[in-house]
Design a protein around this motif. Structure first.
Motif, mmCIF file in Angstrom:
data_model
loop_
_atom_site.group_PDB
_atom_site.id
_atom_site.type_symbol
_atom_site.label_atom_id
_atom_site.label_comp_id
_atom_site.label_asym_id
_atom_site.label_seq_id
_atom_site.Cartn_x
_atom_site.Cartn_y
_atom_site.Cartn_z
ATOM 1 N N ILE A 109 -4.706 -11.812 6.610
ATOM 2 C CA ILE A 109 -5.025 -11.055 5.399
ATOM 3 C C ILE A 109 -5.275 -12.049 4.268
ATOM 4 O O ILE A 109 -4.449 -12.922 4.008
ATOM 5 N N THR A 169 -1.639 -4.527 4.541
ATOM 6 C CA THR A 169 -2.647 -4.891 3.551
ATOM 7 C C THR A 169 -2.466 -4.092 2.267
ATOM 8 O O THR A 169 -2.537 -4.647 1.159
ATOM 9 N N LEU A 212 -8.283 -7.387 4.548
ATOM 10 C CA LEU A 212 -7.970 -7.630 5.949
ATOM 11 C C LEU A 212 -9.096 -8.439 6.569
ATOM 12 O O LEU A 212 -10.252 -8.021 6.561
#
Length: 127
Positions: free
Chosen positions: A8, A57, A69
């Motif tokens: 992420i 996320t 992401l």
């Protein structure tokens, strides 16, 4: 279930933001490891089992800053369990496995004490 790797990208400007992001991710269930990666140290790499990447996320987006992401996939670094040690050989003509290969020292005590060590001088704790 196999381990998955989630990457992420999070906008983190300082070390305090990075440590906060790592703490948030590490608190989630199923997370095995967390690391900071990327050239600008702006990526959070998560390895775990059953981790929801969307929830992760959105949590980072709410608590730290803009998050995107980047990658979700299977972890390539599967750790294989160590191979089992070979069993001790069995010698049927003796009926039992052989003695250990490490040397064993004995102190011989003559029944009448002729020139041998006495029990008080022996370093053996059994005698």
């Amino acid at each position: 279930m196999t381990k998955q790797k989630i990457v992420i990208k999070v906008q983190m400007s300082c070390d305090k933001c990075r440590s906060k992001a790592m703490a948030l991710v590490a608190a989630k269930g199923g997370v095995v490891s967390v690391a900071i990666a990327g050239a600008d140290r702006d990526q959070v790499v998560v390895v775990g089992e059953g981790v929801d990447s969307i929830e992760l996320t959105s949590t980072l987006r709410k608590k730290v800053g803009p998050a995107q992401l980047v990658q979700v996939g299977e972890d390539k670094k599967e750790v294989k369990p160590p191979a089992a040690a070979a069993p001790a050989p069995y010698y049927p003509w003796y009926g039992y496995p052989p003695a250990p290969s490490q040397p064993v020292s004995y102190v011989y005590e003559h029944p009448y004490g002729y020139g041998c060590q006495t029990r008080e001088e022996s370093s053996c704790s059994i005698m």
